[in-house]
Every structure is written in C-alpha cells, then in structure tokens.
Enzyme design. Sequence first.
Site, PDB file in Angstrom:
ATOM      1  CE  LYS A  38      72.549 -65.346  73.922  1.00 41.11           C
ATOM      2  NZ  LYS A  38      71.554 -65.126  72.703  1.00 41.11           N
ATOM      3  NE  ARG A 136      72.249 -61.832  65.840  1.00 44.12           N
ATOM      4  CZ  ARG A 136      71.965 -62.124  67.075  1.00 44.12           C
ATOM      5  NH1 ARG A 136      72.419 -61.467  67.924  1.00 44.12           N
ATOM      6  NH2 ARG A 136      71.154 -63.041  67.307  1.00 44.12           N
ATOM      7  CG  HIS A 170      66.791 -63.683  67.386  1.00 50.80           C
ATOM      8  ND1 HIS A 170      66.402 -64.335  68.484  1.00 50.80           N
ATOM      9  CD2 HIS A 170      67.942 -62.848  67.754  1.00 50.80           C
ATOM     10  CE1 HIS A 170      67.059 -63.674  69.782  1.00 50.80           C
ATOM     11  NE2 HIS A 170      67.815 -62.719  69.125  1.00 50.80           N
ATOM     12  NE  ARG A 230      65.833 -68.825  69.710  1.00 52.22           N
ATOM     13  CZ  ARG A 230      65.124 -68.604  68.772  1.00 52.22           C
ATOM     14  NH1 ARG A 230      64.327 -69.434  67.747  1.00 52.22           N
ATOM     15  NH2 ARG A 230      65.132 -67.151  68.456  1.00 52.22           N
ATOM     16  CE1 TYR A 271      92.523 -43.385  91.964  1.00 50.78           C
ATOM     17  CE2 TYR A 271      90.620 -44.871  91.880  1.00 50.78           C
ATOM     18  CZ  TYR A 271      92.186 -44.478  92.031  1.00 50.78           C
ATOM     19  OH  TYR A 271      93.035 -45.469  92.299  1.00 50.78           O
ATOM     20  CB  CYS A 318      88.127 -47.687  92.859  1.00 52.46           C
ATOM     21  SG  CYS A 318      87.785 -46.115  94.012  1.00 52.46           S
ATOM     22  CG  MET A 319      90.339 -52.740  89.326  1.00 47.96           C
ATOM     23  SD  MET A 319      91.846 -53.065  89.090  1.00 47.96           S
ATOM     24  CE  MET A 319      92.358 -52.077  87.583  1.00 47.96           C
ATOM     25  CG  ASP A 320      90.451 -53.811  92.979  1.00 51.78           C
ATOM     26  OD1 ASP A 320      89.829 -54.563  92.175  1.00 51.78           O
ATOM     27  OD2 ASP A 320      91.427 -53.405  92.931  1.00 51.78           O
TER      28      ASP A 320
HETATM   29  C1  PLP Z   1      70.251 -64.984  73.036  1.00 54.73           C
HETATM   30  C2  PLP Z   1      69.362 -65.364  72.065  1.00 54.73           C
HETATM   31  C3  PLP Z   1      67.972 -65.688  72.827  1.00 54.73           C
HETATM   32  C4  PLP Z   1      67.500 -65.416  74.107  1.00 54.73           C
HETATM   33  O1  PLP Z   1      67.237 -63.981  74.149  1.00 54.73           O
HETATM   34  P1  PLP Z   1      66.399 -63.168  75.322  1.00 54.73           P
HETATM   35  O2  PLP Z   1      66.338 -61.770  74.723  1.00 54.73           O
HETATM   36  O3  PLP Z   1      67.533 -63.423  76.382  1.00 54.73           O
HETATM   37  O4  PLP Z   1      65.314 -64.037  75.560  1.00 54.73           O
HETATM   38  C5  PLP Z   1      66.995 -66.213  71.836  1.00 54.73           C
HETATM   39  N1  PLP Z   1      67.206 -66.923  70.536  1.00 54.73           N
HETATM   40  C6  PLP Z   1      68.606 -66.535  69.977  1.00 54.73           C
HETATM   41  C7  PLP Z   1      68.774 -66.684  68.576  1.00 54.73           C
HETATM   42  C8  PLP Z   1      69.602 -65.470  70.804  1.00 54.73           C
HETATM   43  O5  PLP Z   1      70.811 -65.532  70.320  1.00 54.73           O
END
Ligand code: PLP
Length: 388
Positions: A38, A136, A170, A230, A271, A318-320
Amino acid sequence: MEEQMLRRTWAEIDLDALRHNYETLHAHTKAPLVGVVKADAYGHGAITLSRELEKLGVRYLAVSNLEEAKELRKAGIEAPILILGYTPPEYVDQLIAHRITQAAAGERAAIAYSEAAQKCGGTLTVHIKVDTGMSRLGFPCTGDRFDEGVAAARRVCALPNLSAEGIFTHFAVSDEPENGDCKAFTLGQYQLFRRFYAAVEEGGHTFALHHCANSGASAFYPEMALDMVRPGILLYGCGNGAVQLGLKPVMTLKTSVSDIRPLEEGRTVSYGRTYKVEAPAKMGVLPIGYADGFFRALSNQIRMFVKGDFVPQRGRICMDMCMIDLSARPDVAVGDEVEVFGPHQRVDLLAETVGTIPYELTCAVSKRVPRLFFKNGQQVGSELRMYL
Ligand SMILES: *Cc1c(COP(=O)(O)O)cnc(C)c1O
C-alpha cells in the site's frame, strides 16, 4: 534533462535487499507472505516491487484501496490482491472484473457487496476483518459482543455471490515485545482471534486463509503466522526487529552537493538564523528539502553520510534545499553524492529524531524524487511519479 533530474536527489531501491528480506522473513515465520505494498509500497514504488515479489512467489499482495489495486493490475501483476481498506459497494463490479479481494469490515458493508455482486452476476472474494483490539475496522468480538460478531460473520459467510476466502485481524502493539503490557495485549488479541474464527467455523464455513501477523508479529511472535504473514515495514528493511533479523534497508535516499560556500565567522545559515558560524566555515548546499519529503523538523539535528564519513546538517531545512557543514572535509567536492538515509544511517534513526516512525519518512519521499531500481549493483529501471 533526464540526466540533471537524476543527479539532483533520488531514491535508490535495492531489489537484492528486498529479496533478502523476503527470504529472511519467510524462513523466520515458515509461512507464505502477503507483500504489503500500500501507499506505493511505503514510497518505494509499488509496481516494480510487486513484480519482484511476484517472482519471489508472494502468496498475496495487499493495498489500501481500489486505485492502488487497479494500478497493479494495469501493470500486469497477476498475484492475488487484497484491499485492506474500505471500497464503496458501487465499485464491486470493478473489484470482480479485476479479480481483487476485498476486506469485509462489517455486516452492513458485506450485505451491500453481496447485493452489488448479484446485480453484476459475479462473485466477490472477501476476507472477513475482525476487530480484536485496534478499534478501527472489523466485526466486533471483544467483551460481550463476541457472540453478536460470530453470528454476523456466519451470516456473511452464507451471503450469495460472496466467497469468504479468508479471515484476519490486525495487531496494535505487536512491535513492542519488550513491554509486558504490549505483549499481553498482543497475546490477548491473538487468542481472541483464534476463538472467534473457530466459533464462526463451527457454523459450517471453513476459511482457506487465516492471517494476523504484521511486521511486529512476524518478527517477535512467528508462532502466530497461521496461513500467511503480512509484513510491510520489515519487507523494506526498517522498523522494530529489522536489525535483529539482519534485514537490509531497501531504500537509500541520496542527493548531491550542488555548491560549496566559504562563510566567515558570525554568519548565520538559512531561515530563522538558527545556526551561527563560530569560526570560518565551509557549507555545502544540497538540493533536497521538505518538498522532497525531507522533514523540516530534522533541521540542525542530523548528520548525513558523504564519502565515507558523516557531516552535520546546519540551519533550517528549506523547501528545496538544505546545508551541510563541510568545514572539516576538504575531500568533498561539488557533485559528490550524499546519503540522507540508507545502509550507513538507517531511516529509523531519523524517524526517532523527530519522534515518528520510519513508515512516515519513506512514505513522505515525494513524487518529484525519482526511484531508481538496482539489482546486482546495476540499475534495472526507474520510476518518476511526477512526469509519468
Ligand atoms: C499496513 C498493514 C500491515 C503491514 O503493517 P507493518 O507494520 O508495516 O508490517 C498489515 N496488515 C494490515 C491490515 C495493514 O493495514
């Protein structure tokens, strides 16, 4: 034009490190992997990384939303893709057409998915999301809502035109195993999850894929791997557990010295005049700033790696642009490469300096920074979001 762009500021993505991390996590958990890609693979470039993960035999890819999933399909990625976040039911036809699996985070959404799937005459594959403590997303299962959640999940498994292939949860604090409360909470979430899916399965439906282990659990509780793990951040070689497991940073953020200016005593830099030169000095100007994702909050607090040694960053970012102190470094010349973070200085250290997590820093590397992909020391491709 291309040459100039590439020599300004860029991110090198080490595909050999990705493979090393993948294989290490696979050996450590003894489970198939879901590659969490993601947010453009946490800023690393989702298309190229997904292609690599696919070659490595990844069991699933996980993204946050439909756009990210479609991008992978358009690039020819064939691996199963799971959307972890919400997709409105009006897009079910697209989910089905692109063979994308959707998380079902509650009964109401699941019913709407089922109705939409019936309308377009297809079957949507879903993974049931269970809320064991993140508060969540997901079917309720804590406290006295356990039976209610189980009953709802059973009804969802029986809905027409839905195929409930998986069930998952999760963890909230799996990456802090040294903290006793966190450890107890994670074990509690895990046990609750197991009790929950066992109770749902007593209704007659068996899930092919049960999964819960994010990076923290993959590293510190590999016994919780179930059917697949995951990991996100650990795949990229950062986060808690990365050093213990011998994982390698996949991203190296680099820039180059664009100018070197002598400054007499008493001059101030950038700055806000937050850095004052106490003795005659030499400042290097770097073409990287917060618009590239280099946090302004790091100003005056970090070092960067140039030609074998560290130099301090001076003045506000700075920005850049930003400045580094080259007073003690006559060996550094205009055009020399500078490592902002990578193998010599993990991004985790920069994150700690500003009180955040490495995820935020790699995700922040902005769209104007090209990603250059390397394999066996050779550049094998590049991506620039901005001009695509
Ligand atoms: C983002 C996410 C992960 C991965 O999380 P990490 O901490 O980067 O391993 C796994 N499962 C779900 C549901 C997530 O949203």
